[in-house]
Design a protein around this motif. Structure first.
Motif, mmCIF file in Angstrom:
data_model
loop_
_atom_site.group_PDB
_atom_site.id
_atom_site.type_symbol
_atom_site.label_atom_id
_atom_site.label_comp_id
_atom_site.label_asym_id
_atom_site.label_seq_id
_atom_site.Cartn_x
_atom_site.Cartn_y
_atom_site.Cartn_z
ATOM 1 N N THR A 117 -59.658 85.404 17.346
ATOM 2 C CA THR A 117 -59.356 85.949 18.669
ATOM 3 C C THR A 117 -58.775 87.359 18.559
ATOM 4 O O THR A 117 -57.915 87.624 17.718
ATOM 5 N N LYS A 118 -59.238 88.260 19.426
ATOM 6 C CA LYS A 118 -58.788 89.650 19.388
ATOM 7 C C LYS A 118 -58.139 90.108 20.695
ATOM 8 O O LYS A 118 -57.679 91.238 20.784
ATOM 9 N N ALA A 119 -58.110 89.228 21.722
ATOM 10 C CA ALA A 119 -57.568 89.627 23.026
ATOM 11 C C ALA A 119 -56.519 88.617 23.486
ATOM 12 O O ALA A 119 -56.752 87.395 23.437
ATOM 13 N N PHE A 120 -55.381 89.141 23.963
ATOM 14 C CA PHE A 120 -54.268 88.279 24.341
ATOM 15 C C PHE A 120 -53.664 88.755 25.664
ATOM 16 O O PHE A 120 -53.469 89.949 25.867
ATOM 17 N N LEU A 121 -53.355 87.783 26.527
ATOM 18 C CA LEU A 121 -52.598 88.064 27.739
ATOM 19 C C LEU A 121 -51.201 87.519 27.519
ATOM 20 O O LEU A 121 -51.023 86.324 27.246
ATOM 21 N N VAL A 122 -50.183 88.386 27.605
ATOM 22 C CA VAL A 122 -48.811 88.007 27.266
ATOM 23 C C VAL A 122 -47.879 88.391 28.404
ATOM 24 O O VAL A 122 -48.238 89.157 29.298
ATOM 25 N N GLN A 123 -46.631 87.834 28.355
ATOM 26 C CA GLN A 123 -45.643 88.245 29.359
ATOM 27 C C GLN A 123 -44.366 88.784 28.714
ATOM 28 O O GLN A 123 -43.329 88.887 29.376
ATOM 29 N N GLN A 182 -63.532 83.212 18.023
ATOM 30 C CA GLN A 182 -63.974 84.590 18.196
ATOM 31 C C GLN A 182 -64.552 84.748 19.597
ATOM 32 O O GLN A 182 -65.364 83.951 20.045
ATOM 33 N N GLY A 183 -64.108 85.782 20.305
ATOM 34 C CA GLY A 183 -64.563 86.008 21.673
ATOM 35 C C GLY A 183 -63.658 85.423 22.734
ATOM 36 O O GLY A 183 -63.896 85.594 23.929
ATOM 37 N N SER A 184 -62.584 84.730 22.301
ATOM 38 C CA SER A 184 -61.653 84.139 23.273
ATOM 39 C C SER A 184 -60.646 85.164 23.779
ATOM 40 O O SER A 184 -60.281 86.104 23.067
ATOM 41 N N LEU A 185 -60.190 84.947 25.002
ATOM 42 C CA LEU A 185 -58.968 85.560 25.507
ATOM 43 C C LEU A 185 -57.919 84.459 25.478
ATOM 44 O O LEU A 185 -58.085 83.427 26.132
ATOM 45 N N PHE A 186 -56.858 84.654 24.686
ATOM 46 C CA PHE A 186 -55.795 83.655 24.602
ATOM 47 C C PHE A 186 -54.680 84.054 25.555
ATOM 48 O O PHE A 186 -54.078 85.118 25.423
ATOM 49 N N VAL A 187 -54.413 83.190 26.539
ATOM 50 C CA VAL A 187 -53.351 83.430 27.519
ATOM 51 C C VAL A 187 -52.114 82.686 27.031
ATOM 52 O O VAL A 187 -52.106 81.454 26.920
ATOM 53 N N CYS A 188 -51.066 83.425 26.756
ATOM 54 C CA CYS A 188 -49.849 82.848 26.173
ATOM 55 C C CYS A 188 -48.912 82.389 27.294
ATOM 56 O O CYS A 188 -48.322 83.217 28.001
ATOM 57 N N ILE A 189 -48.787 81.079 27.438
ATOM 58 C CA ILE A 189 -47.936 80.508 28.477
ATOM 59 C C ILE A 189 -46.580 80.156 27.877
ATOM 60 O O ILE A 189 -46.497 79.474 26.858
ATOM 61 N N GLU A 190 -45.524 80.612 28.531
ATOM 62 C CA GLU A 190 -44.168 80.293 28.091
ATOM 63 C C GLU A 190 -43.697 79.076 28.869
ATOM 64 O O GLU A 190 -43.219 79.184 30.004
ATOM 65 N N GLY A 191 -43.859 77.882 28.289
ATOM 66 C CA GLY A 191 -43.513 76.640 28.961
ATOM 67 C C GLY A 191 -42.090 76.209 28.687
ATOM 68 O O GLY A 191 -41.338 76.879 27.968
ATOM 69 N N THR A 192 -41.701 75.070 29.256
ATOM 70 C CA THR A 192 -40.342 74.566 29.063
ATOM 71 C C THR A 192 -40.161 73.971 27.670
ATOM 72 O O THR A 192 -39.049 73.868 27.160
ATOM 73 N N VAL A 193 -41.262 73.558 27.043
ATOM 74 C CA VAL A 193 -41.198 72.942 25.713
ATOM 75 C C VAL A 193 -41.842 73.830 24.656
ATOM 76 O O VAL A 193 -41.284 74.034 23.572
#
Length: 487
Positions: A61-67, A35-46
């Motif tokens: 978690t309620k906040a996400f950084l996506v691409q 709770q309180g995290s910003l989860f940054v979603c990384i699109e890796g090779t694996v």
């Protein structure tokens, strides 16, 4: 900190939900979200971090950084940007209040010499009274605190967190190795580099999980010189001169001739010592160091140039710092009871192996025995090249394993053997590295110098299904006891 403050400088494509979300931690691994995290979603090779959004939501978690677009429940905020690797660096820099801007930050890139040069810089700046941080292949250092690391350049969150720790512990200057992968994958994005250093360039890091071509590898390194305020560049090669032309900042050059701004003359090489006269814009002075070989003169010039660009650093500080610098796993001597020497060195490329062997050849009174292998799942092209180099320079070569990873170690050895067969060099193949070292010690002759190349500071060996503890200092000492040659 509010989410809207963290993402302010990003190129935002779409926002779903409210930006008035309080963020008290950042994670790029869903297992570390809460709770309180910003989860940054990384699109890796694996692994693709976007697949673990629901896991993070379950953790609170309620906040996400996506691409890319993702569907999430109501009450969850997603911020879409074009590159979340860069986004991670940017939000972490903001979250920790731009810590690198509070340091004299020196970044060192190049195929070889990065580690040695960082330790030289650290020693010189400490002689000048600076509180130092160091980030690199061997370890991360905050003053005297040692933090061991798994990669040359940490992921951007870990890097910015480390800078923040340095600032909190009153560090005023930091030097770091900047890998091509660190530049390519935006790990050092938003770092406030005062000085960038280019040591040299040769074949390395070419493979399916690294760089596709040498040009791509070079261009990745060139990114540092679009980020720093001043550059210190070795111009004794075509690649160095090209880098100097590409740099988007003031450039100070170094080399072994007066064509460079900083250059060495009157070089004297003796067993255990190197002497040279430093010529620079700040004057001239005689330098002595225990680090041997011409390549370490280049490393010293790189360190001198970067340190002297920091106000208050004098040539006397340079002289004092270089007189006492030590570097783990670089021409590191292991004590033996016999009349022969054992050196451990990280040389794992054709260029670095050639330099080490030639340097040792200059002061060897007996045979030069070269023991090395090549890493699996890495550039196969360098294997025969290293075999040929060892066959041409060493008096005897022991071809063995390095980190075979998922490859068959005997196939790697055959690849190396293809090169040594082009020479008249004497050699033997021993797949097990411990047994190879035992063979070298058992057959050591008076005056021999045995070079254990490739592992250096590493304390492990990687196989397909496991990683084992393997510290060559320990291995040599254990084998000397086994052979009845310990004190």
């Amino acid at each position: 900190m509010q989410l809207k403050e963290l993402v302010r400088d990003l190129n935002i494509k779409e926002i779903n939900g409210s930006l008035d979300v309080e963020v008290d931690s950042i994670a790029y691994d869903s297992r570390k979200t809460k709770q309180g995290s910003l989860f940054v979603c990384i699109e890796g090779t694996v692994v693709d971090g976007h697949k673990y959004i629901n896991d993070a939501i379950e953790n609170g978690t309620k906040a996400f950084l996506v691409q890319k677009h993702v569907d999430v429940p109501e009450g969850i905020t997603t911020v879409e940007t074009d590159d979340t690797r860069f986004g991670l660096a940017a939000v972490c820099d903001a979250f920790f209040d731009h810590p690198s801007s509070k340091l004299n930050l020196i970044g060192i890139t190049g195929t070889k010499g990065k580690t040695t040069t960082t330790y030289m810089v650290k020693s010189i700046l400490e002689a000048a009274g600076h509180n130092m941080g160091l980030i690199g292949t061997v370890a991360n250092l905050i003053g005297n605190q040692v933090l061991y690391t798994s990669r040359t350049t940490p992921e951007s969150y870990d890097l910015q967190s480390l800078f923040n720790d340095m600032v909190e512990k009153k560090v005023d200057s930091a030097v770091m190795e900047v890998s091509s992968q660190g530049l390519e994958l935006h790990r050092v994005a938003k770092c406030d580099f005062d000085i960038g250093v280019f040591t040299n360039f040769s074949r390395d890091h070419i493979g399916p999980k690294e760089h596709a071509t040498l040009e791509e590898y070079f261009n990745a390194k060139a990114k540092l010189f679009k980020m720093c305020r001043k550059a210190v560049i070795n111009i004794d090669s075509e690649h160095g001169r090209k880098m100097a032309e590409l740099a988007e900042c003031k450039v100070l050059t170094y080399g072994l001739s007066d064509k460079a701004d900083i250059w060495a003359s009157d070089i004297i090489k003796k067993t255990g010592h190197t002497y040279f006269k430093l010529n620079s814009p700040w004057g001239s002075i005689d330098i002595e160091t225990d680090l041997q070989g011409e390549f370490n003169i280049y490393n010293a010039l790189a360190a001198i140039g970067s340190c002297c660009l920091i106000p208050g650093v004098t040539l006397e500080h340079v002289k004092k710092g270089l007189s006492k610098v030590t570097v783990p796993g670089r021409m590191e001597s292991v004590k033996t009871t016999g009349n022969y020497s054992v050196l451990i060195d990280y040389a794992h490329t054709p260029d670095s192996l050639e330099q080490v062997l030639k340097t040792v050849k200059e002061f060897a009174h007996g045979r030069v025995v070269s023991l090395f292998g090549c890493g699996g799942d890495r550039d196969k092209g360098k294997r025969p090249a290293m075999g040929e180099i060892s066959g041409n320079i060493a008096d005897f070569t022991i071809i063995t394993s390095d980190n075979p990873r998922t490859e068959n170690p005997e196939q790697i050895i055959e690849d190396i053997e293809a090169g040594i067969k082009n020479t008249n060099g004497k050699y033997i193949k021993i797949t097990d590295r411990r047994q190879a070292i035992k063979f070298a010690l058992e057959n050591a002759q008076d005056g021999d110098i045995i070079i254990l190349a490739g592992k250096g500071h590493e304390t492990y060996q990687q196989f397909a299904e496991k990683t084992i503890h393997f510290d060559e200092r320990e291995v040599v000492n254990e084998l000397l006891v086994e052979l009845g040659r310990s004190e």
